[in-house]
Scaffold this active site. Structure first.
Site, PDB file in Angstrom:
ATOM      1  N   CYS A 382       0.840  -1.198   0.000  1.00  0.00           N
ATOM      2  CA  CYS A 382       0.000   0.000   0.000  1.00  0.00           C
ATOM      3  C   CYS A 382       0.883   1.259   0.000  1.00  0.00           C
ATOM      4  O   CYS A 382       1.500   1.546  -1.016  1.00  0.00           O
ATOM      5  CB  CYS A 382      -0.999  -0.049   1.146  1.00  0.00           C
ATOM      6  SG  CYS A 382      -2.512   0.847   0.749  1.00  0.00           S
ATOM      7  N   HIS A 508      -3.647  -5.190   0.371  1.00  0.00           N
ATOM      8  CA  HIS A 508      -3.071  -5.704   1.621  1.00  0.00           C
ATOM      9  C   HIS A 508      -3.124  -7.234   1.645  1.00  0.00           C
ATOM     10  O   HIS A 508      -4.068  -7.811   2.197  1.00  0.00           O
ATOM     11  CB  HIS A 508      -3.847  -5.157   2.824  1.00  0.00           C
ATOM     12  CG  HIS A 508      -3.663  -3.701   3.045  1.00  0.00           C
ATOM     13  ND1 HIS A 508      -2.739  -3.196   3.930  1.00  0.00           N
ATOM     14  CD2 HIS A 508      -4.275  -2.631   2.487  1.00  0.00           C
ATOM     15  CE1 HIS A 508      -2.794  -1.872   3.910  1.00  0.00           C
ATOM     16  NE2 HIS A 508      -3.721  -1.510   3.040  1.00  0.00           N
ATOM     17  N   GLU A 510      -1.602  -9.201   3.439  1.00  0.00           N
ATOM     18  CA  GLU A 510      -1.491  -9.740   4.800  1.00  0.00           C
ATOM     19  C   GLU A 510      -2.868 -10.032   5.409  1.00  0.00           C
ATOM     20  O   GLU A 510      -2.974 -10.804   6.355  1.00  0.00           O
ATOM     21  CB  GLU A 510      -0.697  -8.762   5.694  1.00  0.00           C
ATOM     22  CG  GLU A 510      -1.401  -7.475   6.115  1.00  0.00           C
ATOM     23  CD  GLU A 510      -1.329  -6.345   5.078  1.00  0.00           C
ATOM     24  OE1 GLU A 510      -1.091  -6.639   3.890  1.00  0.00           O
ATOM     25  OE2 GLU A 510      -1.532  -5.180   5.466  1.00  0.00           O
TER      26      GLU A 510
HETATM   27  N1  GLN Z   1      -2.129   6.591   2.665  1.00  0.00           N
HETATM   28  C1  GLN Z   1      -2.195   5.816   1.475  1.00  0.00           C
HETATM   29  C2  GLN Z   1      -3.543   5.905   0.788  1.00  0.00           C
HETATM   30  O1  GLN Z   1      -4.509   6.265   1.390  1.00  0.00           O
HETATM   31  C3  GLN Z   1      -1.847   4.376   1.759  1.00  0.00           C
HETATM   32  C4  GLN Z   1      -2.826   3.687   2.645  1.00  0.00           C
HETATM   33  C5  GLN Z   1      -2.308   2.414   3.239  1.00  0.00           C
HETATM   34  O2  GLN Z   1      -1.095   2.186   3.269  1.00  0.00           O
HETATM   35  N2  GLN Z   1      -3.189   1.600   3.755  1.00  0.00           N
HETATM   36  O3  GLN Z   1      -3.651   5.604  -0.371  1.00  0.00           O
END
Ligand code: GLN
Length: 535
Positions: A382, A508, A510
């Site tokens: 992310c 994600h 994970e």
């Molecule tokens: N802050 C970034 C976004 O909103 C990444 C979010 C995250 O790592 N979950 O896109």
């Protein structure tokens, strides 16, 4: 009709109610029952999505896009099931529903009160999953500690359910702490007695008491707890500290927690539990053949709960690779050009963690650069993927001011930009791109090799995305978009084909890793780290 097991906690918080509940559920599942777990949390946030990780640890996202408590992660990892929005309910959500009904005039002029209106809504939600007919046994974990003002309506709802349902449809398990006083060389039962007394004063009497302890309880102590807390001695369960949370189901099996629950639930015929896979996983976990060291770069590294699912995914992926994964926490704020080599020395792989906001991002970018230039296996999740994109833009494409509009709204080169559908959103709660989305993988890419298929789905939680205006430039210089959402064209995976292992994902992975199904990206990342280590 489903049967209900309620799990409450006393004496202190952080006793591991979630792990005990998940372990009990695992044993019942291993005996062939259809089981799920739900958690009721006493705080007023409608969901934990708006909570800072320092407050509440990681926010776990379900397939259906619910932002939930991290205990749901444990439930999924232990049981290999998908939970959903219904599995996590907060006081905020209960009140929101009741107040909306009141505004709609549904209470027909009545005074709306905690009892019965709030407790009715709690009970309605406690039964929702069970009413689907999909499960034999529903475990319900009540967050917080007995005695807290906030948990009272939930405990009252449990009391009413205990009173309302047939005796053998409900079990209440109370988890407490038996402290060991070093000076007196004694285990102390008084806090447990008080906690059970407090629970009983609210009308709920526990059927089973699970005692967290550092020392063996012994029959004397068990009998004492049984006598003072008014339960049978066999219903006093010792929960010793374990070397890993994945051992707890086996400890609970030895203590017969599941058998005692089934007895109370009137279930007398049940098969032996099938825990073959679980045991072989534990063997691999406990007796690894090699070791790899992974740097976890984040800004919440002081708080282990902030990256819970990532750390657990490493455990799953390590076991299958028969490697112990030693995770070194590296605070991104303290990495700079001068010390990067020193900070990342001795690592076999680098994971740049998810996150929000400006703090620590330059350190992350410097770390990515080091991994890219030194052929160190790199895995960005992310925000970690977004940092890899910015690094590549700045240092390979020569776009020195490349940035994300999250951190630099006026940037001239927004290689990471706000998603179109996010632009009009003003409310923060529950409005990110959340939950499972499909992703198509490019043939013969690293991502394709890792997953072994071209159509996958993974869970998301973000507002920003790779800006496709720059894609051609990236690909021409050697960073390819190897995973794309076919409906929206959003790039979900970026990778470097001429690096041993360099992959960043917008989702994600994970969140879908479990003991039985470790996340493919983590498995391959650890395999790459093993290879790097051998060199
Ligand atoms: N802050 C970034 C976004 O909103 C990444 C979010 C995250 O790592 N979950 O896109």
């Amino acid at each position: 009709m489903a049967k209900y097991i309620f799990v409450t906690g006393g004496v202190t918080s952080s006793l591991g109610k979630g792990i005990i509940a998940a372990s009990l559920a695992k044993l019942l599942q291993a005996r062939g029952f259809r089981v799920t777990i739900q958690k009721f949390d006493p705080y007023i946030n409608v969901d934990p999505g708006t909570l800072n990780p320092y407050e509440h640890g990681e926010c776990f996202v379900t397939e259906d896009g619910a932002e939930t408590d991290l205990d749901l992660g444990h439930y999924e990892r232990f049981l290999s099931i998908n939970t959903k929005q219904l599995n996590n309910v907060t006081t905020g959500r209960i009140y929101q529903t009741v107040i909306n009904k009141e505004r709609a005039g549904d209470f027909l002029g009545k005074t709306v009160q905690v009892v019965p209106h709030i407790t009715d809504e709690i009970k309605r939600r406690m039964f929702l999953i069970g009413d689907s007919g999909d499960y034999d046994i529903i475990l319900t974990e009540i967050g917080g500690t007995v005695g807290d003002i906030e948990s009272l309506p939930f405990i009252e709802a449990v009391r009413q359910i205990q009173w309302q349902l047939p005796e053998d449809d409900v079990v209440v398990v109370h988890l407490t702490l038996i402290p060991y006083l070093k000076a007196a060389k004694e285990l102390k039962t008084k806090p447990t007695q008080h906690s059970v007394k407090m629970l009983s004063e609210t009308g709920v009497h526990p059927d089973i008491i699970v005692c967290r302890t550092e020392e063996v309880l012994g029959n004397d102590i068990k009998n004492k707890i049984a006598l003072f807390c008014n339960v049978k001695p066999e219903a006093v369960i010792e929960a010793m500290d374990a070397s890993t949370i994945y051992e707890v189901p086996l400890l609970m099996l030895r203590e017969k927690l599941d058998v005692i629950c089934m007895k109370k639930l009137g279930i007398s015929v049940y098969p032996e539990p099938d825990l073959e896979y679980w045991k072989s996983f534990l063997d691999k976990l406990k007796y690894p053949k090699t070791k790899v060291t992974i740097g976890l770069i984040g800004k919440y590294v002081e708080l282990q709960d902030a990256y819970k699912s990532i750390l657990e995914s490493f455990i799953h992926a390590g076991a299958i690779n028969e490697a112990k994964v030693q995770v070194v926490n590296i605070h991104s704020e303290f990495i700079n050009e001068q010390n990067v080599e020193d900070k990342l020395k001795g690592l076999d792989g680098l994971l740049v963690a998810p996150g929000f906001g400006h703090r620590g991002i330059e350190g992350k970018i410097i770390a990515v650069k080091y991994a890219r230039e030194n052929n160190l296996p790199f895995f960005g999740i992310c925000l970690g993927m977004q940092m890899a994109v910015i690094e590549f833009a700045r240092n390979v494409l020569g776009i020195k001011d490349a940035h994300s509009v999250e951190m630099e709204p006026e940037t001239k080169n927004p290689v990471i930009s706000l998603m179109e559908e996010q632009k009009k959103i003003k409310m923060m709660g529950g409005t990110m791109r959340l939950g499972a989305y499909p992703c198509e993988l490019r043939e013969n890419s690293l991502a394709h090799q890792i997953y072994g298929e071209t159509e996958i789905t993974e869970r998301h939680r973000h507002r920003y995305e790779f800006n496709n205006d720059y894609l051609e430039q990236f690909e021409a210089a050697g960073m390819i978009g190897s995973g794309t959402n076919a409906n929206t064209g959003l790039v979900e995976i970026m990778e470097l084909p001429n690096h041993p292992f360099f992959i960043g994902v917008q989702f994600h992975p994970e969140l879908k890793s479990s003991v039985q199904k470790p996340a493919p990206l983590f498995v391959s990342f650890i395999a790459a780290a093993k290879k790097y280590n051998e060199k």
